[in-house]
Design a protein around this motif. Structure first.
Motif, PDB file in Angstrom:
ATOM      1  N   UNK A   1       0.852  -1.180   0.000  1.00  0.00           N
ATOM      2  CA  UNK A   1       0.000   0.000   0.000  1.00  0.00           C
ATOM      3  C   UNK A   1       0.888   1.228   0.000  1.00  0.00           C
ATOM      4  N   UNK A   2       0.425   2.254  -0.681  1.00  0.00           N
ATOM      5  CA  UNK A   2       1.134   3.524  -0.720  1.00  0.00           C
ATOM      6  C   UNK A   2       0.067   4.600  -0.745  1.00  0.00           C
ATOM      7  N   UNK A   3       0.168   5.560   0.163  1.00  0.00           N
ATOM      8  CA  UNK A   3      -0.846   6.602   0.227  1.00  0.00           C
ATOM      9  C   UNK A   3      -0.900   7.425  -1.055  1.00  0.00           C
ATOM     10  N   UNK A   4       0.243   7.462  -1.792  1.00  0.00           N
ATOM     11  CA  UNK A   4       0.274   8.197  -3.051  1.00  0.00           C
ATOM     12  C   UNK A   4      -0.392   7.365  -4.146  1.00  0.00           C
ATOM     13  N   UNK A   5      -0.951   8.035  -5.148  1.00  0.00           N
ATOM     14  CA  UNK A   5      -1.575   7.336  -6.261  1.00  0.00           C
ATOM     15  C   UNK A   5      -0.512   6.590  -7.066  1.00  0.00           C
ATOM     16  N   UNK A   6      -0.902   5.466  -7.660  1.00  0.00           N
ATOM     17  CA  UNK A   6       0.001   4.697  -8.497  1.00  0.00           C
ATOM     18  C   UNK A   6       0.119   5.378  -9.860  1.00  0.00           C
ATOM     19  N   UNK A   7       1.071   4.899 -10.676  1.00  0.00           N
ATOM     20  CA  UNK A   7       1.273   5.507 -11.993  1.00  0.00           C
ATOM     21  C   UNK A   7       0.045   5.387 -12.887  1.00  0.00           C
ATOM     22  N   UNK A   8      -0.741   4.330 -12.668  1.00  0.00           N
ATOM     23  CA  UNK A   8      -1.913   4.128 -13.524  1.00  0.00           C
ATOM     24  C   UNK A   8      -3.187   4.685 -12.900  1.00  0.00           C
ATOM     25  N   UNK A   9      -3.055   5.560 -11.898  1.00  0.00           N
ATOM     26  CA  UNK A   9      -4.212   6.175 -11.259  1.00  0.00           C
ATOM     27  C   UNK A   9      -4.174   7.690 -11.425  1.00  0.00           C
ATOM     28  N   UNK A  10      -5.346   8.291 -11.322  1.00  0.00           N
ATOM     29  CA  UNK A  10      -5.434   9.748 -11.343  1.00  0.00           C
ATOM     30  C   UNK A  10      -6.394  10.188 -10.245  1.00  0.00           C
ATOM     31  N   UNK A  11      -6.278  11.430  -9.756  1.00  0.00           N
ATOM     32  CA  UNK A  11      -7.132  11.883  -8.645  1.00  0.00           C
ATOM     33  C   UNK A  11      -8.608  11.826  -9.003  1.00  0.00           C
ATOM     34  N   UNK A  12      -9.446  11.643  -7.973  1.00  0.00           N
ATOM     35  CA  UNK A  12     -10.888  11.689  -8.170  1.00  0.00           C
ATOM     36  C   UNK A  12     -11.316  13.121  -8.426  1.00  0.00           C
ATOM     37  N   UNK A  13     -12.179  13.301  -9.410  1.00  0.00           N
ATOM     38  CA  UNK A  13     -12.680  14.635  -9.691  1.00  0.00           C
ATOM     39  C   UNK A  13     -14.036  14.857  -9.036  1.00  0.00           C
ATOM     40  N   UNK A  14     -14.738  15.882  -9.479  1.00  0.00           N
ATOM     41  CA  UNK A  14     -16.059  16.197  -8.917  1.00  0.00           C
ATOM     42  C   UNK A  14     -17.179  15.493  -9.668  1.00  0.00           C
ATOM     43  N   UNK A  15     -16.799  14.760 -10.752  1.00  0.00           N
ATOM     44  CA  UNK A  15     -17.830  14.094 -11.539  1.00  0.00           C
ATOM     45  C   UNK A  15     -18.397  12.905 -10.766  1.00  0.00           C
ATOM     46  N   UNK A  16     -19.596  12.428 -11.126  1.00  0.00           N
ATOM     47  CA  UNK A  16     -20.198  11.282 -10.442  1.00  0.00           C
ATOM     48  C   UNK A  16     -19.271  10.075 -10.451  1.00  0.00           C
ATOM     49  N   UNK A  17     -19.359   9.250  -9.399  1.00  0.00           N
ATOM     50  CA  UNK A  17     -18.482   8.092  -9.299  1.00  0.00           C
ATOM     51  C   UNK A  17     -18.894   6.955 -10.219  1.00  0.00           C
ATOM     52  N   UNK A  18     -20.055   7.040 -10.801  1.00  0.00           N
ATOM     53  CA  UNK A  18     -20.451   6.102 -11.832  1.00  0.00           C
ATOM     54  C   UNK A  18     -20.502   4.664 -11.384  1.00  0.00           C
ATOM     55  N   UNK A  19     -19.787   3.795 -12.122  1.00  0.00           N
ATOM     56  CA  UNK A  19     -19.908   2.350 -11.932  1.00  0.00           C
ATOM     57  C   UNK A  19     -19.488   1.867 -10.566  1.00  0.00           C
ATOM     58  N   UNK A  20     -18.725   2.674  -9.832  1.00  0.00           N
ATOM     59  CA  UNK A  20     -18.265   2.209  -8.520  1.00  0.00           C
ATOM     60  C   UNK A  20     -19.426   1.952  -7.579  1.00  0.00           C
ATOM     61  N   UNK A  21     -20.529   2.694  -7.752  1.00  0.00           N
ATOM     62  CA  UNK A  21     -21.652   2.559  -6.842  1.00  0.00           C
ATOM     63  C   UNK A  21     -22.971   2.266  -7.561  1.00  0.00           C
ATOM     64  N   UNK A  22     -22.911   2.003  -8.836  1.00  0.00           N
ATOM     65  CA  UNK A  22     -24.141   1.699  -9.567  1.00  0.00           C
ATOM     66  C   UNK A  22     -24.697   0.360  -9.112  1.00  0.00           C
ATOM     67  N   UNK A  23     -26.002   0.302  -8.761  1.00  0.00           N
ATOM     68  CA  UNK A  23     -26.585  -0.965  -8.317  1.00  0.00           C
ATOM     69  C   UNK A  23     -26.456  -2.020  -9.392  1.00  0.00           C
ATOM     70  N   UNK A  24     -26.124  -3.221  -9.008  1.00  0.00           N
ATOM     71  CA  UNK A  24     -25.996  -4.329  -9.942  1.00  0.00           C
ATOM     72  C   UNK A  24     -27.372  -4.936 -10.179  1.00  0.00           C
ATOM     73  N   UNK A  25     -27.732  -5.223 -11.454  1.00  0.00           N
ATOM     74  CA  UNK A  25     -29.059  -5.780 -11.746  1.00  0.00           C
ATOM     75  C   UNK A  25     -29.353  -7.073 -10.994  1.00  0.00           C
ATOM     76  N   UNK A  26     -28.298  -7.851 -10.730  1.00  0.00           N
ATOM     77  CA  UNK A  26     -28.472  -9.146 -10.072  1.00  0.00           C
ATOM     78  C   UNK A  26     -28.276  -9.064  -8.575  1.00  0.00           C
ATOM     79  N   UNK A  27     -28.215  -7.854  -8.014  1.00  0.00           N
ATOM     80  CA  UNK A  27     -27.964  -7.688  -6.579  1.00  0.00           C
ATOM     81  C   UNK A  27     -28.997  -8.468  -5.767  1.00  0.00           C
ATOM     82  N   UNK A  28     -28.523  -9.225  -4.788  1.00  0.00           N
ATOM     83  CA  UNK A  28     -29.402 -10.009  -3.945  1.00  0.00           C
ATOM     84  C   UNK A  28     -29.554 -11.432  -4.451  1.00  0.00           C
ATOM     85  N   UNK A  29     -29.024 -11.721  -5.682  1.00  0.00           N
ATOM     86  CA  UNK A  29     -29.110 -13.074  -6.218  1.00  0.00           C
ATOM     87  C   UNK A  29     -27.736 -13.738  -6.214  1.00  0.00           C
ATOM     88  N   UNK A  30     -26.781 -13.090  -6.903  1.00  0.00           N
ATOM     89  CA  UNK A  30     -25.451 -13.697  -6.968  1.00  0.00           C
ATOM     90  C   UNK A  30     -24.619 -13.353  -5.751  1.00  0.00           C
TER      91      UNK A  30
END
Length: 244
Positions: free
Chosen positions: A212-241
């Motif tokens: 672990x490193x508190x700094x971002x990795x080379x393949x990461x970029x800071x989070x912006x103000x835009x919506x987090x999108x897929x990270x929190x989008x409900x999964x259609x199969x939630x509660x089944x799989x």
């Protein structure tokens, strides 16, 4: 004399013998007292950089803390490091004398425990990577629980199509599980010794070296103000799989 890199990583055996090998100077003793007072008065684990601001210019904070940790070794209260933050904690072997009844917190579900383990060993990890390792869809509720406990944090966005959010562990995770750093998590040999792998393991099976490193990795970029999108989008199969 231990070099600078090893001063932060003193383990019990090193701490017990450090003061026997070296004698702090009067100046170092003064710096030790300042660090001791700062950590004692802090409401939460105190960072090394914050202590350095309060000590005289040029003071060797690393050495002062190493000496102080050694001085507290074997006492009823120990000086402990989590990440790069320090705090005083009751000696583990005295836990029996300080036990008290309290409300048992709700345990994490199997899905949450598996997700937490994957993040700890594979961080920074995206939702898709977690799902690929577990073999089932990750529900929004599972990640919400881990974020609410404070054990998991949003790190940044992966520089990849869709710019997925990556997840990592926190200092609170280290504190809860009694770890100084993420690298102290058990490896494959430790897990075998604990009897968790009694059967024959698949060919090529391994446990990654946690990092672990508190700094971002080379393949990461800071989070912006835009919506987090897929990270929190409900999964259609939630509660089944997803296991509960």
């Amino acid at each position: 004399m231990p070099d600078q890199d090893h001063l932060f990583d003193l383990r019990a055996a090193d701490a017990a013998s450090l003061l026997a090998r070296e004698t702090p100077s009067e100046t170092q003793r003064a710096h030790m007292r300042l660090c001791e007072a700062l950590v004692f008065a802090a409401e939460e684990p105190l960072g090394e950089e914050e202590m350095a601001k309060r000590l005289p210019e040029g003071a060797d904070v690393a050495k002062a803390l190493a000496y102080l940790k050694a001085e507290y070794f074997g006492r009823g209260v120990n000086l402990v490091r989590v990440g790069k933050k320090w705090f005083f904690r009751t000696a583990p072997d005295l836990a029996w004398a300080l036990q008290r009844e309290q409300v048992e917190p709700k345990k994490l579900s199997r899905a949450a425990m598996e997700t937490l383990a994957i993040i700890a060993y594979h961080q920074p990890a995206t939702r898709a990577e977690i799902e690929d390792i577990r073999g089932v869809a990750l529900s929004k509720g599972t990640m919400d629980v881990l974020l609410e406990t404070g054990w998991v944090r949003l790190r940044g966005r992966r520089r990849a199509p869709g710019r997925p959010v990556t997840f990592g562990t926190t200092d609170k995770f280290l504190l809860h599980f009694g770890l100084e750093q993420i690298a102290d998590l058990p490896g494959l040999d430790d897990l075998k010794a604990a009897g968790l792998f009694d059967g024959r393991l698949p060919k090529g099976f391994g446990v990654p070296q946690p990092r672990d490193d508190s700094a971002l990795m080379d393949d990461e970029e800071p989070l912006g103000d835009e919506p987090l999108g897929e990270a929190f989008a409900p999964d259609p199969s939630e509660g089944e799989a997803e296991e509960s």
